[in-house]
Each structure stands twice: as C-alpha cells, then as structure tokens.
Design a protein around this motif. Structure first.
Motif, mmCIF file in Angstrom:
data_model
loop_
_atom_site.group_PDB
_atom_site.id
_atom_site.type_symbol
_atom_site.label_atom_id
_atom_site.label_comp_id
_atom_site.label_asym_id
_atom_site.label_seq_id
_atom_site.Cartn_x
_atom_site.Cartn_y
_atom_site.Cartn_z
ATOM 1 N N GLY A 105 9.026 -76.478 160.089
ATOM 2 C CA GLY A 105 8.667 -77.552 158.978
ATOM 3 C C GLY A 105 8.776 -77.148 157.567
ATOM 4 N N ALA A 106 7.720 -75.934 157.300
ATOM 5 C CA ALA A 106 7.603 -75.251 156.119
ATOM 6 C C ALA A 106 8.841 -74.749 155.598
ATOM 7 C CB ALA A 106 6.566 -74.231 156.210
ATOM 8 N N ILE A 107 9.815 -74.179 156.324
ATOM 9 C CA ILE A 107 11.139 -73.713 155.905
ATOM 10 C C ILE A 107 12.005 -75.079 155.523
ATOM 11 C CG2 ILE A 107 13.020 -72.451 156.642
ATOM 12 C CD1 ILE A 107 10.344 -70.936 156.254
ATOM 13 N N ALA A 108 11.945 -76.062 156.192
ATOM 14 C CA ALA A 108 12.942 -77.160 155.981
ATOM 15 C C ALA A 108 12.423 -77.760 154.471
ATOM 16 C CB ALA A 108 12.749 -78.272 156.843
ATOM 17 N N GLU A 109 11.213 -77.694 154.200
ATOM 18 C CA GLU A 109 10.847 -77.967 152.746
ATOM 19 C C GLU A 109 11.485 -77.059 151.526
ATOM 20 O OE1 GLU A 109 6.667 -78.538 152.676
ATOM 21 O OE2 GLU A 109 6.618 -79.938 154.248
ATOM 22 N N LEU A 110 11.786 -75.957 152.183
ATOM 23 C CA LEU A 110 12.360 -74.690 150.783
ATOM 24 C C LEU A 110 13.875 -74.970 150.665
ATOM 25 C CD1 LEU A 110 10.585 -71.605 152.433
ATOM 26 C CD2 LEU A 110 10.136 -72.944 150.397
ATOM 27 N N SER A 111 14.498 -76.071 151.203
ATOM 28 C CA SER A 111 16.043 -76.223 151.067
ATOM 29 C C SER A 111 16.333 -76.014 149.781
ATOM 30 C CB SER A 111 16.290 -77.498 151.873
ATOM 31 O OG SER A 111 17.750 -77.478 151.591
ATOM 32 N N VAL A 141 19.865 -62.690 147.099
ATOM 33 C CA VAL A 141 19.047 -64.039 147.668
ATOM 34 C C VAL A 141 17.679 -63.763 148.565
ATOM 35 C CG1 VAL A 141 19.488 -65.975 149.143
ATOM 36 C CG2 VAL A 141 21.301 -65.214 147.451
ATOM 37 N N PRO A 142 17.754 -63.091 149.471
ATOM 38 C CA PRO A 142 16.451 -63.110 150.333
ATOM 39 C C PRO A 142 15.262 -62.735 149.480
ATOM 40 C CG PRO A 142 18.486 -61.902 151.446
ATOM 41 C CD PRO A 142 19.017 -62.164 149.991
ATOM 42 N N VAL A 143 15.259 -61.702 148.637
ATOM 43 C CA VAL A 143 14.227 -61.196 147.890
ATOM 44 C C VAL A 143 13.579 -62.292 147.078
ATOM 45 C CG1 VAL A 143 13.200 -59.654 146.393
ATOM 46 C CG2 VAL A 143 14.548 -58.698 148.171
ATOM 47 N N ARG A 144 14.645 -63.022 146.396
ATOM 48 C CA ARG A 144 14.176 -64.286 145.508
ATOM 49 C C ARG A 144 13.591 -65.257 146.287
ATOM 50 N NH1 ARG A 144 16.184 -66.200 140.528
ATOM 51 N NH2 ARG A 144 17.932 -64.533 140.380
ATOM 52 N N VAL A 145 13.981 -65.531 147.549
ATOM 53 C CA VAL A 145 13.782 -66.427 148.147
ATOM 54 C C VAL A 145 11.950 -66.207 148.939
ATOM 55 C CG1 VAL A 145 13.771 -68.054 150.317
ATOM 56 C CG2 VAL A 145 15.652 -67.735 148.680
ATOM 57 N N ILE A 146 12.049 -65.022 149.514
ATOM 58 C CA ILE A 146 10.694 -64.645 150.067
ATOM 59 C C ILE A 146 9.555 -64.508 148.890
ATOM 60 C CG2 ILE A 146 11.035 -62.254 149.873
ATOM 61 C CD1 ILE A 146 9.328 -64.204 152.838
ATOM 62 N N GLY A 147 10.058 -64.057 147.800
ATOM 63 C CA GLY A 147 9.127 -63.931 146.361
ATOM 64 C C GLY A 147 8.593 -65.240 146.024
ATOM 65 N N HIS A 148 9.607 -66.258 146.182
ATOM 66 C CA HIS A 148 8.955 -67.664 145.897
ATOM 67 C C HIS A 148 7.990 -68.236 147.127
ATOM 68 C CE1 HIS A 148 9.455 -71.834 144.314
ATOM 69 N NE2 HIS A 148 9.210 -72.280 145.548
ATOM 70 N N VAL A 149 8.365 -67.964 148.170
ATOM 71 C CA VAL A 149 7.488 -68.186 149.301
ATOM 72 C C VAL A 149 6.094 -67.731 149.043
ATOM 73 C CG1 VAL A 149 7.130 -68.130 151.842
ATOM 74 C CG2 VAL A 149 9.336 -68.772 150.998
ATOM 75 N N LEU A 150 6.031 -66.403 148.821
ATOM 76 C CA LEU A 150 4.810 -65.672 148.882
ATOM 77 C C LEU A 150 4.032 -66.208 147.568
ATOM 78 C CD1 LEU A 150 5.816 -61.938 149.680
ATOM 79 C CD2 LEU A 150 4.941 -64.042 151.071
ATOM 80 N N GLY A 151 4.799 -66.463 146.623
ATOM 81 C CA GLY A 151 4.103 -67.030 145.384
ATOM 82 C C GLY A 151 4.033 -65.867 144.082
ATOM 83 N N LEU A 152 5.062 -65.092 144.334
ATOM 84 C CA LEU A 152 5.177 -63.789 143.212
ATOM 85 C C LEU A 152 6.087 -64.666 142.274
ATOM 86 C CD1 LEU A 152 5.683 -61.040 145.780
ATOM 87 C CD2 LEU A 152 3.722 -61.633 144.370
ATOM 88 N N PRO A 153 6.064 -64.095 141.075
ATOM 89 C CA PRO A 153 6.859 -64.444 139.811
ATOM 90 C C PRO A 153 8.439 -64.355 140.124
ATOM 91 C CG PRO A 153 5.166 -63.232 139.064
ATOM 92 C CD PRO A 153 5.094 -63.080 140.515
ATOM 93 N N ASP A 154 9.175 -65.416 139.697
ATOM 94 C CA ASP A 154 10.889 -65.259 139.748
ATOM 95 C C ASP A 154 11.343 -64.172 139.133
ATOM 96 O OD1 ASP A 154 10.553 -67.317 141.643
ATOM 97 O OD2 ASP A 154 11.045 -69.119 140.182
ATOM 98 N N HIS A 352 12.916 -68.234 161.234
ATOM 99 C CA HIS A 352 13.520 -69.646 160.716
ATOM 100 C C HIS A 352 13.722 -69.387 159.250
ATOM 101 C CE1 HIS A 352 11.677 -71.076 164.408
ATOM 102 N NE2 HIS A 352 10.222 -70.806 163.888
ATOM 103 N N LEU A 353 13.361 -68.592 158.542
ATOM 104 C CA LEU A 353 13.640 -68.454 157.087
ATOM 105 C C LEU A 353 15.093 -67.856 156.953
ATOM 106 C CD1 LEU A 353 13.310 -68.918 153.983
ATOM 107 C CD2 LEU A 353 11.831 -66.820 153.934
ATOM 108 N N ALA A 354 15.302 -66.733 157.660
ATOM 109 C CA ALA A 354 16.540 -65.966 157.718
ATOM 110 C C ALA A 354 17.794 -66.833 158.281
ATOM 111 C CB ALA A 354 16.449 -64.649 158.765
ATOM 112 N N ARG A 355 17.398 -67.538 159.369
ATOM 113 C CA ARG A 355 18.513 -68.388 159.908
ATOM 114 C C ARG A 355 18.769 -69.754 158.694
ATOM 115 N NH1 ARG A 355 15.036 -68.613 165.146
ATOM 116 N NH2 ARG A 355 16.431 -67.668 166.499
#
Length: 414
Positions: A105-111, A141-154, A352-355
């Motif tokens: 559910g949380a990953i779906a909101e990251l579309s 791409v993956p580091v940019r996304v996981i950084g956002h998920v964690l709350g680190l500056p883009d 789920h995020l990787a998929r």
C-alpha cells in the motif's frame, strides 16, 4: 570442485555452469579453503530460512579474493546488529519500526515519485538514441527513490549513490587493499552523514522513515549507531537490488526479440517479466548464516559454528523446482517461488519497491520506443563475490513515432 571454481573470475561473469555441476553432486558442499559450506539446493535453502534459531544471521562475513583464492573473513565483535545480520528479538523490533513504510500500500502511493525519477532518465537516454542503461537509469533511479522514501534531501542523491557503491565495493571481496581503505572511509562518511540526519530529524520531529528511526533512537529503542547503520542498509540493499533488477530486465528484453514483442503487445505481462528477471539473476549472489548448534542439512552433518553461504542463484535455477530453469517463462505457475528476496523473517523489506520501480522503468522504456536492442560491448558484471549487477549495458533504441521496427531495426554497420 573448490572455491577457485565457485569464485573464479569466469564464474563471477557466468556462475551457472559451475553451480549446476556442483548442485548435481549434492545440495551442500564444504569448501575447505574457505572454511565455508555453500548451500545450493532449493529445499536445503528453504530449510535454513525456515529455522533462524538453528541458522543464525548474526555473522558479519566478508569474502575476499583480492589476492589469490577467495577467502572468508568474519568480523569478531564490534559490529552493529541490525536487520541483515541480526536475529530475533532485535531483528523483529527494528524491522517493525520501518516495515509499514515498505508495504504494498505504501509503495503504491509512491507511483508519482517513482515516475518522476524514471521518466526524465529514460527520456534523456532515448533522445540520445541509446547509451549505457546502467549508467543512465539503473544506478541513478533507485537511490533517488529510496532517498525520498527515507526522507533524505533530493539534492544529495548523487552523493548517496557514490557512498552506496563504496559500501558494496567494501564487501565485494575483490577490491585491493587500497580500494578497501578508500571504500571504508566513504562508508564512515556515509554513516556520519546519516547520524547527523537522524539528529536533525529528532530535533525537528520529522516524519517518514527518518523520523521513525530518530524517534526510536530518542526513546532508547535503538542506539544512534544502530539507527545510522540501519539507514545504510536500507539505502545500499534497497538500491542494489533494484539496480540489478533494472539491468537484468532490460537485458532480457533487448536480447530477445520475441519476448520484447510479447511485452509490447501485452504490457500487462511486464510484472511477470520482472519476476522472472529477479529469479534468473538474483541481485545478491548469497547471504551468510552460522549454526548455533550441530545440525544435519541435506544429508551433511554441520558442526556448531559452521558458516554457510546460501547461494540464491543456484536455488533459483534448481531443475527439481523450476522447469526449464534457465529460460524466461512469463507463464511460470508460481512466479514468486524464488529466493532472490529471501524468505521468512529476513524477506527483503524493499521487494515491493524494487518490483514497482522495475515494472515502471520497463513500461516507460517500451512506451518511449518502438524497439530496443543490445549494442556496443558485451554486457559484463561488476566484479563481486556478493552482488550480481551489470557493470554496463549498452542499448540502442528507435524512439516512439519512428518507423516500425524492421527485422534488423538498428544498423550498426556505419
């Protein structure tokens, strides 16, 4: 069969002939030079994963082949146990802190976040007529996304990528002493950066994963060091799994015209392609376990303190479980049966995020093009005894709106 075969340079590029030969003569083998048992059979690995009491994850092991045959070294104390190398109850407590942030559910909101990372990178690559998919998309791409998920500056994602790569090199097992020293310094910088991010999150009562971990540090549930190392693991493991998967998925499409045509005709099957991609090329070659008591596994007696390496790639291609294991089958009856994301208490938090990232990246690439194929040098893998990630993947593309793909759409004769 020795560690020279299993961890040779040839096997690092294509491990499956060696693993197949080894598995045919038994599911568990002892490599005397490594003082390590390798576990290859699907059922044997499933047994280990189902019994974390006997097969503990509390082992910080590093393979090393920088000078001569591969060797295993084990950190003796001083490590910080979180997630990948911890057992219950510590593991359960730390996982519970963050797992809701990685739920379907949380990953779906990251579309929209995922799309915002993928679309510009793919658009730039297509506009250039192709290029290195790994450099242009898969590692960015993956580091940019996981950084956002964690709350680190883009704005920090390029630095995060460099630090994450250093962490992976540190455990690669093939780095020179000089490279190990440099990578260790980078990881220390990375940990210090994340510790400072936790301090800021505590003072600002931040939301997101960073805020959750900061609150846990503030309440004494975990130490500041544990919080920082947990974040290191979330960035590196999350990014590495996705980078590998993005590379494998696009390599399969670009090297198989029939598969590519099928996916272009029926994009609803991209999810099945992603699942097969992560099965045939597990992002991590294996993970370690240590026995807490004498045990018997697949007919082999293990002493207490025995060190095991679970070889995901071997189990994912076990012909007793997967029919035509080396072939991509979009209609495989149990597509998620593989071990690439682990199983049980250590199932990959970021699966789920990787998929989601891989499905979106493939869909975006196919929508932006009428054809994709391999060009340039033969794809090679990053030299590592631990991860399996393409070092580069040169692709040529015909942009969408261009003439339909002919039989040999990209002419490289000029």
């Amino acid at each position: 069969m020795t560690q020279n075969d299993v961890f040779s340079e040839t096997a690092l590029q294509d491990p499956y002939p060696v693993l197949d030969t080894l598995r045919e003569s038994g599911d568990v083998h002892y490599l005397a030079g490594q003082q390590l048992y390798v576990v290859l059979g699907f059922d044997a690995i499933r047994t280990v994963l189902a019994d974390p009491g006997t097969y503990s994850s509390n082992l910080v092991a590093v393979l090393s082949a920088a000078s001569g045959p591969a060797q295993v070294s084990v950190a003796s104390g001083g490590g910080v146990d979180v997630l990948a190398t911890s057992d219950p109850p510590t593991h359960s407590e730390h996982r519970a802190l963050v797992m809701s942030r990685f739920s379907p559910g949380a990953i779906a909101e990251l579309s929209a976040v995922i799309d915002a990372a993928i679309t510009p990178a793919v658009t730039e690559l297509v506009a250039a007529g192709g290029g290195d998919w790994m450099q242009s998309v898969a590692t960015r791409v993956p580091v940019r996304v996981i950084g956002h998920v964690l709350g680190l500056p883009d704005t920090d994602h390029e630095q995060l990528t460099a630090w994450s790569d250093a962490a992976i090199e540190l455990v690669s097992g093939v780095a020179t002493p000089e490279r190990i020293d440099a990578a260790l310094l980078s990881v220390l910088e990375f940990t210090a950066y994340l510790g400072e991010a936790l301090d800021r999150a505590r003072s600002e009562s931040a939301a997101g994963v960073l805020g959750t971990i900061a609150a846990a540090v503030g309440s004494g549930t975990m130490t500041r060091d544990q919080g920082a190392i947990l974040l290191v693991q979330l960035v590196t493991a999350g990014a590495e799994s996705t980078t590998s998967l993005l590379g494998t998925a696009v390599r399969l499409i670009a090297s198989d015209p029939q598969l590519q045509t099928t996916l272009r005709t029926d994009p609803g099957r991209i999810g099945a392609l992603v699942e097969e991609a992560v099965r045939v090329e597990s992002p991590f070659r294996g993970h370690f376990r240590v026995t807490t008591t004498p045990a018997r596994l697949a007919g082999v007696d293990l002493e207490a303190g025995a060190r095991l390496m679970l070889l995901w790639g071997a189990s994912n291609r076990d012909p007793r479980v997967f029919e035509y294991p080396d072939t991509v089958d979009l209609d495989r009856p149990h597509p998620k049966l593989h071990h690439s994301f682990g199983r049980g208490i250590h199932f990959c938090l970021g699966a789920h995020l990787a998929r989601a990232e891989a499905v979106q990246a493939v869909r975006t690439l196919l929508e932006a093009t009428t054809w994709v194929e391999l060009t340039g040098p033969e794809p090679t893998y990053l030299p590592s005894l631990v991860v399996r990630r393409l070092a580069h993947l040169s692709i040529g593309v015909i942009p969408a709106g261009a003439p339909a793909a002919p039989t040999h759409p990209l002419d490289h004769s000029h």
